[in-house]
Design a protein around this motif. Structure first.
Motif, PDB file in Angstrom:
ATOM      1  N   ALA A  92      45.016  34.536  41.759  1.00 25.03           N
ATOM      2  CA  ALA A  92      46.039  35.092  42.652  1.00 25.03           C
ATOM      3  C   ALA A  92      45.561  36.387  43.293  1.00 25.03           C
ATOM      4  CB  ALA A  92      47.341  35.333  41.882  1.00 25.03           C
ATOM      5  N   ALA A  93      44.590  37.072  42.663  1.00 25.55           N
ATOM      6  CA  ALA A  93      44.106  38.346  43.205  1.00 25.55           C
ATOM      7  C   ALA A  93      43.370  38.165  44.530  1.00 25.55           C
ATOM      8  CB  ALA A  93      43.206  39.054  42.200  1.00 25.55           C
ATOM      9  N   ILE A  94      43.068  36.929  44.914  1.00 31.38           N
ATOM     10  CA  ILE A  94      42.436  36.752  46.238  1.00 31.38           C
ATOM     11  C   ILE A  94      43.458  36.998  47.350  1.00 31.38           C
ATOM     12  CG2 ILE A  94      40.897  34.990  45.208  1.00 31.38           C
ATOM     13  CD1 ILE A  94      42.115  32.974  47.230  1.00 31.38           C
ATOM     14  N   LEU A  95      44.760  36.988  47.006  1.00 30.01           N
ATOM     15  CA  LEU A  95      45.799  37.237  47.998  1.00 30.01           C
ATOM     16  C   LEU A  95      46.055  38.745  48.102  1.00 30.01           C
ATOM     17  CD1 LEU A  95      48.348  34.548  46.717  1.00 30.01           C
ATOM     18  CD2 LEU A  95      46.674  34.286  48.567  1.00 30.01           C
ATOM     19  N   PRO A  96      46.049  39.299  49.324  1.00 29.89           N
ATOM     20  CA  PRO A  96      46.301  40.750  49.446  1.00 29.89           C
ATOM     21  C   PRO A  96      47.586  41.158  48.736  1.00 29.89           C
ATOM     22  CG  PRO A  96      45.712  39.800  51.572  1.00 29.89           C
ATOM     23  CD  PRO A  96      45.791  38.654  50.616  1.00 29.89           C
ATOM     24  N   GLU A  97      48.618  40.306  48.792  1.00 24.73           N
ATOM     25  CA  GLU A  97      49.908  40.679  48.186  1.00 24.73           C
ATOM     26  C   GLU A  97      49.902  40.600  46.662  1.00 24.73           C
ATOM     27  OE1 GLU A  97      49.285  38.076  50.118  1.00 24.73           O
ATOM     28  OE2 GLU A  97      50.434  36.288  49.545  1.00 24.73           O
ATOM     29  N   ARG A  98      48.827  40.049  46.075  1.00 23.88           N
ATOM     30  CA  ARG A  98      48.724  40.026  44.606  1.00 23.88           C
ATOM     31  C   ARG A  98      47.502  40.804  44.109  1.00 23.88           C
ATOM     32  NH1 ARG A  98      52.899  38.385  45.261  1.00 23.88           N
ATOM     33  NH2 ARG A  98      54.192  36.813  44.213  1.00 23.88           N
ATOM     34  N   ARG A  99      46.814  41.450  45.008  1.00 29.27           N
ATOM     35  CA  ARG A  99      45.617  42.216  44.652  1.00 29.27           C
ATOM     36  C   ARG A  99      45.910  43.229  43.533  1.00 29.27           C
ATOM     37  NH1 ARG A  99      40.892  42.954  47.662  1.00 29.27           N
ATOM     38  NH2 ARG A  99      40.856  40.711  47.702  1.00 29.27           N
ATOM     39  N   TRP A 100      47.176  43.722  43.514  1.00 28.18           N
ATOM     40  CA  TRP A 100      47.570  44.741  42.516  1.00 28.18           C
ATOM     41  C   TRP A 100      47.314  44.295  41.081  1.00 28.18           C
ATOM     42  CZ3 TRP A 100      51.232  43.402  38.889  1.00 28.18           C
ATOM     43  CH2 TRP A 100      52.076  42.306  39.192  1.00 28.18           C
ATOM     44  N   ILE A 101      47.297  42.977  40.825  1.00 27.47           N
ATOM     45  CA  ILE A 101      47.165  42.534  39.425  1.00 27.47           C
ATOM     46  C   ILE A 101      45.816  42.934  38.825  1.00 27.47           C
ATOM     47  CG2 ILE A 101      48.805  40.616  39.699  1.00 27.47           C
ATOM     48  CD1 ILE A 101      46.351  38.708  39.671  1.00 27.47           C
ATOM     49  N   LEU A 102      44.805  43.130  39.691  1.00 29.58           N
ATOM     50  CA  LEU A 102      43.483  43.523  39.164  1.00 29.58           C
ATOM     51  C   LEU A 102      43.176  44.999  39.427  1.00 29.58           C
ATOM     52  CD1 LEU A 102      41.170  40.411  39.740  1.00 29.58           C
ATOM     53  CD2 LEU A 102      42.431  41.085  37.691  1.00 29.58           C
ATOM     54  N   GLU A 103      44.193  45.772  39.809  1.00 27.93           N
ATOM     55  CA  GLU A 103      43.953  47.207  39.970  1.00 27.93           C
ATOM     56  C   GLU A 103      43.557  47.790  38.620  1.00 27.93           C
ATOM     57  OE1 GLU A 103      47.416  48.989  41.728  1.00 27.93           O
ATOM     58  OE2 GLU A 103      46.971  48.064  43.669  1.00 27.93           O
TER      59      GLU A 103
END
Ligand code: PLP
Length: 460
Positions: free
Chosen positions: A268-279
């Motif tokens: 899901a982190a490939i999506l800009p709107e889910r990038r936060w999960i790998l912050e």
């Protein structure tokens, strides 16, 4: 042409046609087989044939005996455990890798394996937004990947263990919702179950960094040696996301190896709107995500990244004379980073998937799955008979019928007995919870809606 390739060509065309029909629409099969343990064994000969049989006979038994005993993981209404999708390009990559049968022991034993593994994992790393310094390697599963992470962590904390054995009071930390493979990995590496600390979580099932710090302090006072912490991005039970940044801060303060387990949710982190999960994951020492779950790739393919490949290598390298090559100083020999010496050509299927769908194709499918999850979450919220028990960040919805655990169990059994869908359960806050895990490439809105109707009809 030899007889065996002649047979292969004929049966091969037939099999590819069958696979295409199956991938088009496996809905004619019940998701879950109606059978008891031992049923299939009873129907199969107890010994192998002395004389070879023709492929037609083998195929006929495959259809008649084997397929009816299969749980259809690749079914658009398979909603149990975690998503899984074996897409057409992935199947083709798998076929070719079986045909080539190459083995990536060392670079020389098949340059294509080693270099394609590097290239596809670098492509995936870029999609995930991870920094360039992350070295990638493919293992079969996230469970085996975490064994490598824990062994590398041990190597960093106490390099003498490699030669002398004994892990001398090392302690490992993960949330109470971490996957069982973390504890199993600790058992396998010799850390011992008693040295695995299960850290408490908040109301959304996320590890509390304050409790992590307290547990580390208590262990240090008791003469233990904290060495590794695992943060989970997308827990198996509830899809919760541990706060990676504060966990990384604690890990850095105490010199712990940080492993991020993003086996299910990572893509899901490939999506800009889910990038936060790998912050914060850029501060991790290692990270794992499974393209064989939510990235359209046939099992098994688990992508492992580490910022400290030299430590992973130190933990696992042991080169027998017969595997020394003249390229050793300039090439990557993947066996040095892995418990397994023999490694099959797994990257080929991921390469097919990434090229065939491209970022846009994959992102579209992930967004569709997330929207399906939101649709089910809304349906649960709108129905006074049900309650949702966890936030939905991905495509996993955890809910329960507002009744006893027994009623929930009966409801789930009723749904699964129809063969029209397969959902599984977990326990959250001590209560039985139904999990609706979406992520097959063939799932449609009609599938989602009909499964929800089936659940409603099956309620007491
Ligand atoms: C599925 C899962 C695992 C185990 O993955 P395998 O590849 O089956 O070993 C580990 N951690 C999490 C968070 C998972 O969802």
């Amino acid at each position: 042409m030899s007889k065996s390739t002649d047979d292969f060509r004929r049966a091969g065309h037939e099999i590819v046609d069958w696979i295409a029909d199956y991938l088009d629409n496996p809905r004619k099969f019940p998701v879950l087989p109606d059978m008891q343990p031992g049923d299939l064994t009873k129907r199969l000969p107890s010994s192998a044939p002395a004389k070879g049989e023709c492929l037609d006979a083998i195929l006929s038994d495959f259809h008649k005996l084997v397929v009816p005993a299969v749980t259809h993981w690749n079914h658009p209404r398979f909603m149990a455990y975690f998503p899984s999708s074996s897409s057409p390009p992935g199947v083709l990559g798998e076929m070719l890798s079986a045909a080539l049968n190459t083995n990536a022991i060392v670079w020389k034993s098949s340059p294509a394996n080693t270099e394609m593994e590097g290239v596809t994992l670098s492509w995936l790393r870029q999609w995930l937004g991870l920094p360039e310094g992350f070295f990638g390697i493919i293992y079969d599963t996230a469970s085996v990947a975490v064994v490598h992470a824990i062994a590398a962590a041990r190597e960093m904390a106490d390099p003498e263990v490699r030669t002398k054995g004994g892990t001398r009071s090392l302690t490992l930390y993960a949330s109470e919702h971490a996957h069982s493979s973390i504890e199993k990995g600790a058992i396998a590496v010799g850390i011992g179950q008693e040295n695995v600390r299960k850290i408490g979580t908040d109301s959304e099932f996320r590890m509390k960094p304050g409790l992590l710090r307290e547990a580390i302090e208590a262990d240090r006072q008791a003469g233990k040696k904290p060495f590794c912490v695992v943060a989970t991005v997308g827990t198996t039970s509830a899809g919760s996301v541990d706060p990676v940044i504060p966990i990384a801060e604690v890990a850095e303060e105490y010199g712990l190896w940080l492993h991020v387990d993003a086996a299910y949710a990572g893509p899901a982190a490939i999506l800009p709107e889910r990038r936060w999960i790998l912050e914060g994951a850029e501060r991790a020492h290692s990270l794992v995500t499974n393209p064989h779950k939510w990235l359209l790739t046939p099992s098994d393919l688990s992508a492992f990244y580490t910022r400290r490949p030299e430590i992973l290598r130190r933990a696992f390298t042991l080169v027998p004379e017969y595997l020394r090559t003249s390229q050793d100083s300039v090439a990557t020999n993947l066996m040095d980073y892995s418990l397994a010496m023999g490694r099959r050509f797994r990257s080929l299927k991921l390469w097919f998937v990434m090229r065939y769908y491209g970022w846009e194709g994959v992102a579209g499918i992930l967004r569709r799955d997330i929207a399906f999850g939101e649709r089910i979450a809304k349906a649960v919220d709108a129905d006074p008979r049900f309650e949702r028990v966890a936030p939905v960040h991905f495509s996993l919805v955890c809910f329960r019928y507002k009744g006893s655990d027994e009623e929930n169990r009966t409801l789930l059994d009723r749904v699964n007995a129809t063969g029209k869908a397969f959902l599984s359960h977990t326990v959250l806050n001590g209560r039985y919870v139904i999990r609706f895990a979406i992520g097959n490439f063939n799932t449609t809105q009609q599938d989602i809606d009909e499964i929800w109707d089936l659940i409603c009809q099956s309620a007491p």
